[in-house]
Design a protein around this motif. Structure first.
Motif, PDB file in Angstrom:
ATOM      1  N   ASN A 107      24.679  16.191  -8.076  1.00  0.00           N
ATOM      2  CA  ASN A 107      23.464  16.728  -7.472  1.00  0.00           C
ATOM      3  C   ASN A 107      23.665  17.208  -6.045  1.00  0.00           C
ATOM      4  N   ASP A 134      16.159  18.794 -17.961  1.00  0.00           N
ATOM      5  CA  ASP A 134      16.272  17.632 -18.818  1.00  0.00           C
ATOM      6  C   ASP A 134      15.008  17.468 -19.640  1.00  0.00           C
ATOM      7  N   GLU A 176      17.466  12.495   0.471  1.00  0.00           N
ATOM      8  CA  GLU A 176      18.589  11.982  -0.306  1.00  0.00           C
ATOM      9  C   GLU A 176      19.913  12.323   0.399  1.00  0.00           C
ATOM     10  N   LEU A 185       8.409   8.685 -10.870  1.00  0.00           N
ATOM     11  CA  LEU A 185       8.737  10.106 -10.749  1.00  0.00           C
ATOM     12  C   LEU A 185       8.548  10.891 -12.033  1.00  0.00           C
ATOM     13  N   TYR A 186       9.132  10.385 -13.106  1.00  0.00           N
ATOM     14  CA  TYR A 186       9.033  11.105 -14.383  1.00  0.00           C
ATOM     15  C   TYR A 186       8.395  10.188 -15.418  1.00  0.00           C
TER      16      TYR A 186
HETATM   17  N1  EPU Z   1       7.728  18.429  -8.763  1.00  0.00           N
HETATM   18  C1  EPU Z   1       6.576  19.180  -8.819  1.00  0.00           C
HETATM   19  N2  EPU Z   1       6.584  20.433  -8.305  1.00  0.00           N
HETATM   20  C2  EPU Z   1       7.697  20.973  -7.747  1.00  0.00           C
HETATM   21  C3  EPU Z   1       8.875  20.201  -7.670  1.00  0.00           C
HETATM   22  C4  EPU Z   1       8.873  18.926  -8.201  1.00  0.00           C
HETATM   23  O1  EPU Z   1       5.566  18.733  -9.330  1.00  0.00           O
HETATM   24  O2  EPU Z   1       7.639  22.122  -7.284  1.00  0.00           O
HETATM   25  C5  EPU Z   1       7.744  17.068  -9.355  1.00  0.00           C
HETATM   26  C6  EPU Z   1       8.634  17.035 -10.588  1.00  0.00           C
HETATM   27  O3  EPU Z   1       7.961  17.455 -11.733  1.00  0.00           O
HETATM   28  C7  EPU Z   1       9.052  15.598 -10.664  1.00  0.00           C
HETATM   29  C8  EPU Z   1       9.136  15.189  -9.209  1.00  0.00           C
HETATM   30  O4  EPU Z   1       8.361  16.156  -8.485  1.00  0.00           O
HETATM   31  O5  EPU Z   1       8.083  14.822 -11.299  1.00  0.00           O
HETATM   32  C9  EPU Z   1      10.555  15.117  -8.685  1.00  0.00           C
HETATM   33  O6  EPU Z   1      11.119  16.391  -8.627  1.00  0.00           O
HETATM   34  P1  EPU Z   1      12.252  16.799  -7.589  1.00  0.00           P
HETATM   35  O7  EPU Z   1      11.994  18.207  -7.201  1.00  0.00           O
HETATM   36  O8  EPU Z   1      12.364  15.786  -6.511  1.00  0.00           O
HETATM   37  O9  EPU Z   1      13.539  16.701  -8.496  1.00  0.00           O
HETATM   38  P2  EPU Z   1      14.561  17.830  -8.913  1.00  0.00           P
HETATM   39  O10 EPU Z   1      15.045  18.548  -7.714  1.00  0.00           O
HETATM   40  O11 EPU Z   1      14.018  18.618 -10.033  1.00  0.00           O
HETATM   41  C10 EPU Z   1      16.591  16.203  -8.638  1.00  0.00           C
HETATM   42  C11 EPU Z   1      17.765  15.806  -9.461  1.00  0.00           C
HETATM   43  C12 EPU Z   1      17.353  14.860 -10.570  1.00  0.00           C
HETATM   44  C13 EPU Z   1      16.658  13.663  -9.968  1.00  0.00           C
HETATM   45  C14 EPU Z   1      15.491  14.125  -9.075  1.00  0.00           C
HETATM   46  C15 EPU Z   1      14.780  12.998  -8.362  1.00  0.00           C
HETATM   47  C16 EPU Z   1      19.197  17.728  -9.374  1.00  0.00           C
HETATM   48  C17 EPU Z   1      19.801  18.871 -10.080  1.00  0.00           C
HETATM   49  N3  EPU Z   1      18.378  16.985 -10.069  1.00  0.00           N
HETATM   50  O12 EPU Z   1      15.730  16.919  -9.505  1.00  0.00           O
HETATM   51  O13 EPU Z   1      18.542  14.437 -11.193  1.00  0.00           O
HETATM   52  O14 EPU Z   1      16.181  12.836 -10.994  1.00  0.00           O
HETATM   53  O15 EPU Z   1      15.973  15.049  -8.083  1.00  0.00           O
HETATM   54  O16 EPU Z   1      15.675  12.299  -7.559  1.00  0.00           O
HETATM   55  O17 EPU Z   1      19.477  17.475  -8.205  1.00  0.00           O
HETATM   56  C18 EPU Z   1      19.996  13.997 -12.984  1.00  0.00           C
HETATM   57  O18 EPU Z   1      20.938  14.174 -12.213  1.00  0.00           O
HETATM   58  O19 EPU Z   1      20.123  13.486 -14.116  1.00  0.00           O
HETATM   59  C19 EPU Z   1      18.666  14.363 -12.545  1.00  0.00           C
HETATM   60  C20 EPU Z   1      17.664  14.560 -13.387  1.00  0.00           C
END
Ligand code: EPU
Length: 424
Positions: A27, A123, A195, A335-336
């Motif tokens: 990530n 995912d 993070e 979170l999810y």
């Molecule tokens: N969210 C919104 N609107 C947005 C953005 C996010 O509602 O515009 C919500 C999402 O739906 C979710 C929450 O906020 O419920 C967290 O989303 P976030 O944007 O923080 O996560 P992400 O950037 O999509 C990254 C990691 C994930 C990890 C999460 C939380 C990457 C590629 N993915 O996702 O990692 O779970 O942060 O720490 O960096 C994994 O590696 O298996 C993985 C899923």
């Protein structure tokens, strides 16, 4: 990279012992790769994990105009060559393979003034909207059209803005941060995600010539610089705290004693505290940490939260550890909401878990029992592998392609620690 094969076979294993090297974080590296769209020349990334998502991101970048190739002689070193010919279009067939493809949005928009991006997949554990990414960029002057599954963004020049997130989204913080690097004026992101992978991206950008204050805090201040003022650098990817936690969990359920080289205790503080509450002995070392599990784990309660809280990505590992711990533990997902699918698979191994909305109640059993299971996503897949080491007999894990997305030779590393495990 290991050939994609059908299944992992894990058998009940005695205490794991020895040393394991913690590779770079998925990530982080995917975001660093996307950021090379912003500077011409050859960027060198070291400690790059050899994982499927790096290969997929390489394909996406190749379609846009950056060539990624492994260094001919240096192991785990990736060279990214940007010749300055960028086509700011991210097509569906590539974007749908990887959630982190959304990270090309900020770099492309700020560099090219226009992007056409297929709406990202990711995912299979719940809806993952991008409204915060779009609202932040809109505040900086971008306009958007969403049609036929694509989002098109326009902004001849972005302008600095004060942006406060409702929630510290990792992806939205990264996109606004990269976009702000070439914006005119100063951008302030409040309630930014903090993070270690975000700090890694900030440090990478600063080394390239960006002007960022507040790194590691929840307020990032980015002073825009000219589009041609970044230069390529060599940068070491931050170690992967989730892979590190996976090896700790494997040591814990086998009552082992291992050394994690290249792990960073300071990036896992909250988790390590809770692991200590479960009975693990954790000793920081200059080059990582030593972990031993002298006795049966004790149950704890915990909740996932944005960093520095306990990451949602650790949760399947924690639930697995609780499955064989003494007592009852409650794990709350913040979170999810949908991210409990793997519970059914753990139940197939004899785990006693019930779920209610955001909560999982885990009653530890003295021994799990091997069975065929399917990895529903990357982190859950790794947790099922860990569970297999604690289960009597043989656990056959399919859906291994999920694990390959983010784990650099999980099976080989566990086998070298003495686990009875193979791919077949
Ligand atoms: N969210 C919104 N609107 C947005 C953005 C996010 O509602 O515009 C919500 C999402 O739906 C979710 C929450 O906020 O419920 C967290 O989303 P976030 O944007 O923080 O996560 P992400 O950037 O999509 C990254 C990691 C994930 C990890 C999460 C939380 C990457 C590629 N993915 O996702 O990692 O779970 O942060 O720490 O960096 C994994 O590696 O298996 C993985 C899923």
């Amino acid at each position: 990279m290991e050939a994609v094969s059908e299944q992992i076979v894990a058998r009940h294993s005695g205490p794991l012992t020895g040393e394991v090297w913690v590779p770079g974080a998925k990530n982080s590296v995917l975001k660093l790769m996307a950021t090379t769209l912003m500077t011409d020349g050859v960027t060198t990334l070291t400690n790059v994990p050899d994982i499927a998502d790096v290969a997929i991101m390489s394909d996406l970048l190749a379609a846009i105009g950056v060539n990624a190739a492994w260094h001919p002689t240096r192991k785990r070193v990736l060279l990214l060559t940007n010749r300055g010919v960028i086509t700011p279009v991210a097509p569906y067939e590539l974007v749908e393979r990887i959630r982190a493809s959304i990270n090309v949005l900020g770099p492309l928009l700020t560099r090219c003034g226009h992007v056409k991006l297929s709406l990202p997949g990711g995912d299979d554990f719940g809806s993952r909207p991008i409204n915060m990414h779009l609202e932040g960029l809109e505040a900086m002057g971008a306009t958007f059209e969403v049609r036929h599954g694509y989002v098109e963004a326009y902004a001849d020049r972005l302008f600095g803005a004060d942006i406060t997130f409702d929630f510290p989204s990792v992806g939205a913080t990264e996109n606004i941060l990269t976009a702000a690097v070439f914006a005119k004026g100063t951008t302030v992101i409040d309630n930014a995600a903090r993070e270690p992978e975000i700090s890694d991206l900030c440090n990478f950008l600063v080394a390239m010539g960006a002007d960022i204050e507040g790194i590691g805090s929840s307020q990032l201040v980015i002073h825009g610089v000219e589009r041609d003022s970044l230069r390529p650098v060599e940068h070491e990817v931050v170690p992967d705290r989730i892979q590190a936690a996976t090896y700790i969990a494997a040591a814990a359920v086998t009552r082992g004693s291992i050394v994690l080289r290249n792990a960073r205790c300071q990036h896992m503080e909250m988790l390590l505290k809770r692991f200590a509450d479960m009975g693990l002995q954790i000793t920081p070392r200059h080059d990582g940490m030593a972990v031993s599990a002298p006795e049966r784990l004790r149950a704890i309660d915990c909740a996932t939260l944005p960093y520095p809280g306990i990451a949602t990505d650790y949760k399947p590992l924690i639930v697995t550890m609780l499955s064989v711990a003494e007592g009852v533990g409650i794990v709350t997902e913040n979170l999810y909401p949908g991210r409990f699918r793997y519970v059914e698979e753990l139940q197939r191994l004899g785990a006693e878990i019930s779920t209610d909305g955001h909560h999982a109640v885990v009653r530890g059993v003295s021994r799990l029992c091997g069975a065929p299971v399917t990895a529903p996503d990357i982190r859950a897949g790794a947790a099922l592998v860990v569970a297999g080491l604690a289960a009597e007999g043989e656990t056959v894990i399919t859906g291994v392609h999920h694990i390959d997305r983010g784990y650099d030779d999980l099976v080989g590393r566990l086998a070298r620690l003495g686990a009875d495990i193979e791919r077949s």
